[in-house]
Write a protein that holds these residues in place. Sequence first.
Motif, short mmCIF file in Angstrom:
data_model
loop_
_atom_site.label_atom_id
_atom_site.label_comp_id
_atom_site.label_asym_id
_atom_site.label_seq_id
_atom_site.Cartn_x
_atom_site.Cartn_y
_atom_site.Cartn_z
N GLU A 243 105.65 25.19 42.11
CA GLU A 243 105.90 23.79 42.66
C GLU A 243 104.60 23.04 42.95
O GLU A 243 104.31 21.97 42.88
CB GLU A 243 107.12 23.30 43.45
N LEU A 244 103.94 23.45 43.76
CA LEU A 244 102.51 23.04 44.70
C LEU A 244 101.73 23.01 43.64
O LEU A 244 101.33 21.73 43.38
CB LEU A 244 102.31 24.04 45.67
N VAL A 245 101.49 23.88 42.57
CA VAL A 245 100.53 23.96 41.69
C VAL A 245 100.81 22.76 40.80
O VAL A 245 100.10 22.17 40.35
CB VAL A 245 100.32 25.37 40.94
N ARG A 246 102.21 22.73 40.27
CA ARG A 246 102.60 21.62 39.53
C ARG A 246 102.02 20.24 39.99
O ARG A 246 101.58 19.26 39.47
CB ARG A 246 103.95 21.71 39.40
N ALA A 247 102.20 20.06 41.48
CA ALA A 247 102.07 18.67 42.05
C ALA A 247 100.64 18.60 42.02
O ALA A 247 100.11 17.37 41.62
CB ALA A 247 102.59 18.92 43.55
N ILE A 248 100.10 19.60 42.31
CA ILE A 248 98.49 19.51 42.14
C ILE A 248 97.86 19.09 40.80
O ILE A 248 97.18 18.22 40.44
CB ILE A 248 97.75 20.88 42.59
N GLY A 249 98.72 19.70 39.82
CA GLY A 249 98.38 19.47 38.36
C GLY A 249 98.38 17.90 37.96
O GLY A 249 97.57 17.25 37.53
N ASP A 250 99.63 17.26 38.71
CA ASP A 250 99.86 16.03 38.45
C ASP A 250 98.77 15.13 39.10
O ASP A 250 98.22 14.17 38.40
CB ASP A 250 101.32 15.61 39.09
N VAL A 251 98.56 15.52 40.23
CA VAL A 251 97.34 14.81 41.01
C VAL A 251 96.22 14.66 39.99
O VAL A 251 95.37 13.64 39.74
CB VAL A 251 97.10 15.02 42.26
N LYS A 252 95.75 15.80 39.61
CA LYS A 252 94.45 15.98 38.71
C LYS A 252 94.64 14.95 37.74
O LYS A 252 93.46 14.78 37.02
CB LYS A 252 94.18 17.41 38.59
N LYS A 253 95.75 15.28 36.79
CA LYS A 253 96.00 14.49 35.56
C LYS A 253 95.80 13.11 35.92
O LYS A 253 94.97 12.28 35.01
CB LYS A 253 97.47 14.70 35.13
N LYS A 254 96.19 12.53 36.93
CA LYS A 254 95.99 10.98 37.33
C LYS A 254 94.42 10.75 37.49
O LYS A 254 93.98 9.72 37.15
CB LYS A 254 96.93 11.00 38.55
N GLN A 255 93.85 11.89 38.05
CA GLN A 255 92.37 11.42 38.45
C GLN A 255 91.68 12.05 37.08
O GLN A 255 90.23 11.82 37.36
CB GLN A 255 92.09 12.19 39.67
N GLY A 256 92.30 12.31 36.08
CA GLY A 256 91.42 12.65 34.72
C GLY A 256 90.21 13.99 35.18
O GLY A 256 89.43 14.46 34.47
N ILE A 257 90.99 14.96 36.42
CA ILE A 257 90.11 16.09 36.42
C ILE A 257 90.66 17.31 35.77
O ILE A 257 92.10 17.52 35.57
CB ILE A 257 90.27 16.39 37.93
N ASN A 258 90.03 18.07 35.26
CA ASN A 258 90.44 19.35 34.66
C ASN A 258 91.29 20.18 35.27
O ASN A 258 90.90 20.44 36.46
CB ASN A 258 89.09 20.34 34.05
N ARG A 259 92.59 20.71 34.85
CA ARG A 259 93.36 21.48 35.69
C ARG A 259 92.95 22.83 36.16
O ARG A 259 93.09 23.25 37.36
CB ARG A 259 94.72 21.87 35.02
N PHE A 260 92.08 23.51 35.17
CA PHE A 260 91.52 24.96 35.67
C PHE A 260 90.32 24.75 36.28
O PHE A 260 89.33 23.99 35.67
CB PHE A 260 91.40 25.70 34.32
N ASP A 261 90.11 25.23 37.45
CA ASP A 261 89.12 25.03 38.40
C ASP A 261 88.53 26.47 38.67
O ASP A 261 88.94 27.00 39.69
CB ASP A 261 89.43 24.27 39.66
N PRO A 262 87.55 27.15 37.93
CA PRO A 262 87.14 28.35 38.19
C PRO A 262 86.47 28.69 39.49
O PRO A 262 86.68 29.82 40.14
CB PRO A 262 86.17 29.00 37.21
N VAL A 263 85.93 27.68 40.23
CA VAL A 263 85.49 27.99 41.54
C VAL A 263 86.34 28.17 42.60
O VAL A 263 86.43 28.83 43.47
CB VAL A 263 84.35 26.91 41.95
N ARG A 264 87.54 27.08 42.39
CA ARG A 264 88.65 27.27 43.36
C ARG A 264 89.16 28.60 43.29
O ARG A 264 89.79 29.20 44.13
CB ARG A 264 89.58 26.04 42.99
N GLU A 265 89.35 29.05 41.80
CA GLU A 265 90.02 30.32 41.74
C GLU A 265 89.34 31.54 42.37
O GLU A 265 89.88 32.32 42.95
CB GLU A 265 90.23 30.49 40.26
N ARG A 266 88.04 31.52 42.32
CA ARG A 266 87.26 32.32 42.91
C ARG A 266 87.22 32.33 44.37
O ARG A 266 87.47 33.43 45.01
CB ARG A 266 85.74 32.18 42.38
N ASP A 267 87.19 31.35 45.10
CA ASP A 267 87.35 31.11 46.54
C ASP A 267 88.74 31.81 46.87
O ASP A 267 88.89 32.35 47.84
CB ASP A 267 87.48 29.51 46.76
#
Length: 360
Positions: free
Chosen positions: A28-52
Amino acid sequence: MSHQLEHLRGQVDEINTKLLELLSQRAELVRAIGDVKKKQGINRFDPVRERDMLDQIVGKNPGPFDDDTVRHLFKQIFKASLDLQKQNHKKVLLVSRKRHPEDTVVMVGDEPVGDGKRTIVAGPCSVESEEQVRQVAQSLKKQGIRLLRGGAFKPRTSPYDFQGMGEEGLQMLRKAADEYDLKVISEIVNPSDMEMAERYVDVIQIGARNMQNFELLKAAGSVRRPVFLKRGMSATVEEFLFAAEYIVSRGNTQVMLCERGIRTYEKWTRNTLDISAVPLLKQESHLPVFVDITHSTGRRDIQRPVAKAALAAGADGIMLEVHPDPSVALSDANQQIDIPQFETFMEDMRVTGLIKPAKT
Ligand code: PEP
Ligand code: MN
């Protein structure tokens, strides 16, 4: 002993439940993050964040799993959350039935397609002469068929093969169609020819080789003509729908889909008809679905049972190639049927009750 086992299993069950609760909360949290990213036009998959995240998790690994196993487990969790977003994305496609539950009825002039009656599209592989298209048009009229096909721009494997008559071919088709009150469907291969094509054709065909020619798809999305889109020979059903989405998203909602066989290792047919694509496309999309029984089989002897299978599977129509004298055809000489064979074919189709009797 068995009491101890039961107790341990009970604890495992409790942890499973807690894990599931936590995974669902995380999703649910990831979904909410996805919605925020969509609004801001940011790509959902963030490899740097995944690595961290992975580094953080591994840094806290208390064992007994080794770091690689922990990484693997969490990568699966990350992927599942991303896939969840992809499913949501699929839901919003304009061509999707989830978006538009009713069947789309495409209007080819005054001729509805996809309204429950089955439509036949027939005509030669290539337009070769005025007389050739006239003979076929006359036979269509006799059968009560309204849609005349014929290629004027032929995407041929070899540059030395007949390339089609171009605009002159479209003029011939138009003339024959007007004489017998038919509609013209013909393939266009160049985006810059769309405007010219609108003068002659009622339906723009996009062929298998161009299913992912995105500039052509965009151009077809801007014309005021229905589009007959054929499945690419190596395209998945999903890719096929995305190709249709290119057209619809540009404002042209009048799209018909055509399964025409895909490439496999099988050699006894020219392509392998993917019959399951028919109910899948009908289920997933609201657009009319056709089956090309000529290019999918590449042979005449099995066209009738294949046509019946297509209609039984829910196809809204059939496309087939008919030529007054296939043996001298300038393209696809081995697979086109002649006019008497076409008449027998139509008679057989009517016997199934799936095709209405000809109006005489
Ligand atoms: C055609 O229908 O004329 C044709 C060339 O078919 P496809 O694009 O499916 O090969
Ligand atoms: Mn052909």
